[in-house]
Motif scaffolding. Structure first.
Motif, PDB file in Angstrom:
ATOM      1  N   THR A  76       0.830  -1.210   0.000  1.00 39.31           N
ATOM      2  CA  THR A  76       0.000   0.000   0.000  1.00 39.31           C
ATOM      3  C   THR A  76       0.862   1.258   0.000  1.00 39.31           C
ATOM      4  O   THR A  76       0.476   2.280  -0.573  1.00 39.31           O
ATOM      5  CB  THR A  76      -0.946   0.005   1.219  1.00 39.31           C
ATOM      6  N   SER A  77       2.031   1.195   0.634  1.00 36.90           N
ATOM      7  CA  SER A  77       2.946   2.345   0.647  1.00 36.90           C
ATOM      8  C   SER A  77       3.351   2.718  -0.782  1.00 36.90           C
ATOM      9  O   SER A  77       3.391   3.907  -1.133  1.00 36.90           O
ATOM     10  CB  SER A  77       4.197   2.021   1.465  1.00 36.90           C
ATOM     11  N   VAL A  78       3.631   1.713  -1.588  1.00 35.18           N
ATOM     12  CA  VAL A  78       4.047   1.958  -2.967  1.00 35.18           C
ATOM     13  C   VAL A  78       2.910   2.585  -3.777  1.00 35.18           C
ATOM     14  O   VAL A  78       3.104   3.575  -4.492  1.00 35.18           O
ATOM     15  CB  VAL A  78       4.507   0.642  -3.638  1.00 35.18           C
TER      16      VAL A  78
ATOM     17  N   LYS B 101      -6.387   4.887  -0.273  1.00 31.89           N
ATOM     18  CA  LYS B 101      -5.054   4.351   0.030  1.00 31.89           C
ATOM     19  C   LYS B 101      -4.425   5.052   1.230  1.00 31.89           C
ATOM     20  O   LYS B 101      -3.752   4.421   2.054  1.00 31.89           O
ATOM     21  CB  LYS B 101      -4.146   4.485  -1.205  1.00 31.89           C
ATOM     22  N   VAL B 102      -4.624   6.362   1.351  1.00 31.43           N
ATOM     23  CA  VAL B 102      -4.082   7.097   2.498  1.00 31.43           C
ATOM     24  C   VAL B 102      -4.704   6.579   3.794  1.00 31.43           C
ATOM     25  O   VAL B 102      -4.009   6.352   4.795  1.00 31.43           O
ATOM     26  CB  VAL B 102      -4.348   8.611   2.345  1.00 31.43           C
ATOM     27  N   ILE B 103      -6.021   6.378   3.779  1.00 31.75           N
ATOM     28  CA  ILE B 103      -6.724   5.882   4.964  1.00 31.75           C
ATOM     29  C   ILE B 103      -6.268   4.469   5.304  1.00 31.75           C
ATOM     30  O   ILE B 103      -5.961   4.155   6.462  1.00 31.75           O
ATOM     31  CB  ILE B 103      -8.251   5.922   4.736  1.00 31.75           C
ATOM     32  N   ASN B 104      -6.213   3.597   4.289  1.00 37.38           N
ATOM     33  CA  ASN B 104      -5.780   2.215   4.514  1.00 37.38           C
ATOM     34  C   ASN B 104      -4.351   2.141   5.051  1.00 37.38           C
ATOM     35  O   ASN B 104      -4.041   1.346   5.939  1.00 37.38           O
ATOM     36  CB  ASN B 104      -5.869   1.415   3.207  1.00 37.38           C
ATOM     37  N   LEU B 105      -3.488   2.992   4.496  1.00 40.29           N
ATOM     38  CA  LEU B 105      -2.089   2.985   4.928  1.00 40.29           C
ATOM     39  C   LEU B 105      -1.974   3.387   6.395  1.00 40.29           C
ATOM     40  O   LEU B 105      -1.221   2.763   7.162  1.00 40.29           O
ATOM     41  CB  LEU B 105      -1.261   3.934   4.057  1.00 40.29           C
TER      42      LEU B 105
ATOM     43  N   THR C 188      -4.260   3.117   8.818  1.00 44.38           N
ATOM     44  CA  THR C 188      -4.781   2.078   9.713  1.00 44.38           C
ATOM     45  C   THR C 188      -3.846   0.864   9.736  1.00 44.38           C
ATOM     46  O   THR C 188      -3.685   0.210  10.774  1.00 44.38           O
ATOM     47  CB  THR C 188      -6.198   1.639   9.300  1.00 44.38           C
ATOM     48  N   ASN C 189      -3.216   0.564   8.597  1.00 45.46           N
ATOM     49  CA  ASN C 189      -2.245  -0.535   8.552  1.00 45.46           C
ATOM     50  C   ASN C 189      -1.048  -0.250   9.456  1.00 45.46           C
ATOM     51  O   ASN C 189      -0.558  -1.134  10.169  1.00 45.46           O
ATOM     52  CB  ASN C 189      -1.750  -0.756   7.115  1.00 45.46           C
ATOM     53  N   ILE C 190      -0.568   0.989   9.409  1.00 43.74           N
ATOM     54  CA  ILE C 190       0.581   1.368  10.231  1.00 43.74           C
ATOM     55  C   ILE C 190       0.243   1.220  11.715  1.00 43.74           C
ATOM     56  O   ILE C 190       1.029   0.664  12.501  1.00 43.74           O
ATOM     57  CB  ILE C 190       1.016   2.816   9.926  1.00 43.74           C
ATOM     58  N   ALA C 191      -0.925   1.725  12.099  1.00 44.21           N
ATOM     59  CA  ALA C 191      -1.339   1.666  13.506  1.00 44.21           C
ATOM     60  C   ALA C 191      -1.413   0.218  13.989  1.00 44.21           C
ATOM     61  O   ALA C 191      -0.910  -0.117  15.074  1.00 44.21           O
ATOM     62  CB  ALA C 191      -2.692   2.354  13.683  1.00 44.21           C
ATOM     63  N   ALA C 192      -2.028  -0.650  13.172  1.00 42.61           N
ATOM     64  CA  ALA C 192      -2.153  -2.061  13.556  1.00 42.61           C
ATOM     65  C   ALA C 192      -0.794  -2.755  13.558  1.00 42.61           C
ATOM     66  O   ALA C 192      -0.489  -3.550  14.455  1.00 42.61           O
ATOM     67  CB  ALA C 192      -3.110  -2.770  12.600  1.00 42.61           C
ATOM     68  N   LEU C 193       0.035  -2.451  12.556  1.00 43.53           N
ATOM     69  CA  LEU C 193       1.340  -3.108  12.441  1.00 43.53           C
ATOM     70  C   LEU C 193       2.231  -2.784  13.642  1.00 43.53           C
ATOM     71  O   LEU C 193       2.935  -3.664  14.155  1.00 43.53           O
ATOM     72  CB  LEU C 193       2.027  -2.681  11.142  1.00 43.53           C
ATOM     73  N   VAL C 194       2.203  -1.544  14.087  1.00 42.61           N
ATOM     74  CA  VAL C 194       3.014  -1.156  15.248  1.00 42.61           C
ATOM     75  C   VAL C 194       2.631  -1.988  16.472  1.00 42.61           C
ATOM     76  O   VAL C 194       3.503  -2.485  17.203  1.00 42.61           O
ATOM     77  CB  VAL C 194       2.835   0.355  15.543  1.00 42.61           C
ATOM     78  N   VAL C 195       1.334  -2.159  16.676  1.00 37.29           N
ATOM     79  CA  VAL C 195       0.858  -2.957  17.822  1.00 37.29           C
ATOM     80  C   VAL C 195       1.342  -4.404  17.702  1.00 37.29           C
ATOM     81  O   VAL C 195       1.832  -5.000  18.674  1.00 37.29           O
ATOM     82  CB  VAL C 195      -0.684  -2.914  17.911  1.00 37.29           C
TER      83      VAL C 195
END
Length: 251
Positions: free
Chosen positions: A55-57, A178-182, A184-191
């Motif tokens: 998603t970052s790409v 994509k901005v929204i998904n990215l 939320t992905n970051i927040a979940a991934l950090v946890v």
């Protein structure tokens, strides 16, 4: 272990392509991990890593093309995160069968809307900047809550609601999604990283395949957005509906 890579990586590539074009790649990527017998929490965590990479790409690619309305995105991101947190709390209180029953009605209706709409999914509705901002923020919060509660098909629902109610162009709606998904992905991934749930080698390799799928999907979207989005959305909604039916039958 090699067998897991051979099963997961090609499916993660497909998921990346789907996600870049119309959202909903998680309907392919998460089962890809789960069918190999990896524990569920590790599947979810590692899937977040590979999804984040891909998603970052796509987000960067759409940003360069000017698809992302940053003024709206800055407001939508915290709304989506707040909604997601609320959705997680609600999931602990409300049986997910209630939501699944509602979705069994919503998904076919959504599919009918996508199929019967002539041309692309854009509307002729023109919204003022303030109205578009308010509606987009509400959509981000609402779908963020859905993502925290259950999750599958989040990208598809975001694109459809942003084009239908906020009056956005398809390219802008996908860029904002994509901005929204990215975020939320970051927040979940950090946890998940803090709790040691991510299988880092597998996530990194699968993430490279997801990047490739996202890149090719984003390129196809840029060139043929009006022609490619609708069939991909129908495919995603069909997979989602079948998944729901299966879960309710075995439940």
């Amino acid at each position: 272990m090699l067998t897991k890579y051979l099963i997961i990586c090609p499916l993660i590539f497909i998921a990346g392509f789907i996600d870049a074009v119309a959202g909903g790649g998680g309907l392919v990527s998460l089962p890809a991990y789960m069918i190999t017998g990896i524990p569920v929490h590790n599947c979810i965590a590692t899937n977040k890593m590979s999804s984040f990479m891909g998603t970052s790409v796509t987000t960067a690619k759409y940003a360069r093309r000017g698809f992302i309305p940053w003024k709206i995105g800055i407001v939508c991101v915290p709304c989506a995160l707040a909604g997601s947190a609320l959705g997680v709390k609600a999931s602990l209180l409300v049986p997910d069968n209630i939501l699944k029953t509602i979705l069994m009605i919503i998904i076919p209706l959504t599919g009918i809307y996508v199929i019967t709409r002539k041309g692309n999914l854009e509307t002729n509705t023109v919204r003022s900047d303030k109205a578009a901002l308010f509606i987009s923020a509400f959509v981000a919060f609402f779908i963020g809550a859905y993502d925290g509660f259950y999750g599958p098909g989040t990208g598809v629902f975001l694109i459809l609601l942003l084009t239908c109610f906020a009056g956005m162009k398809l390219t802008t709606a996908n860029g904002l999604t994509k901005v929204i998904n990215l975020s939320t992905n970051i927040a979940a991934l950090v946890v998940f990283l803090i709790n040691g749930q991510v299988l880092l080698p597998l996530g990194a390799v699968a993430g490279l395949f997801n990047i490739a799928g996202n890149y090719i999907g984003a390129t196809c979207f840029e060139k043929n957005s009006s022609r490619i989005v609708k069939p991909v959305m129908i495919a995603v909604l069909s997979i989602f509906f079948i998944k729901l039916m299966f879960e309710m039958c075995i439940g």
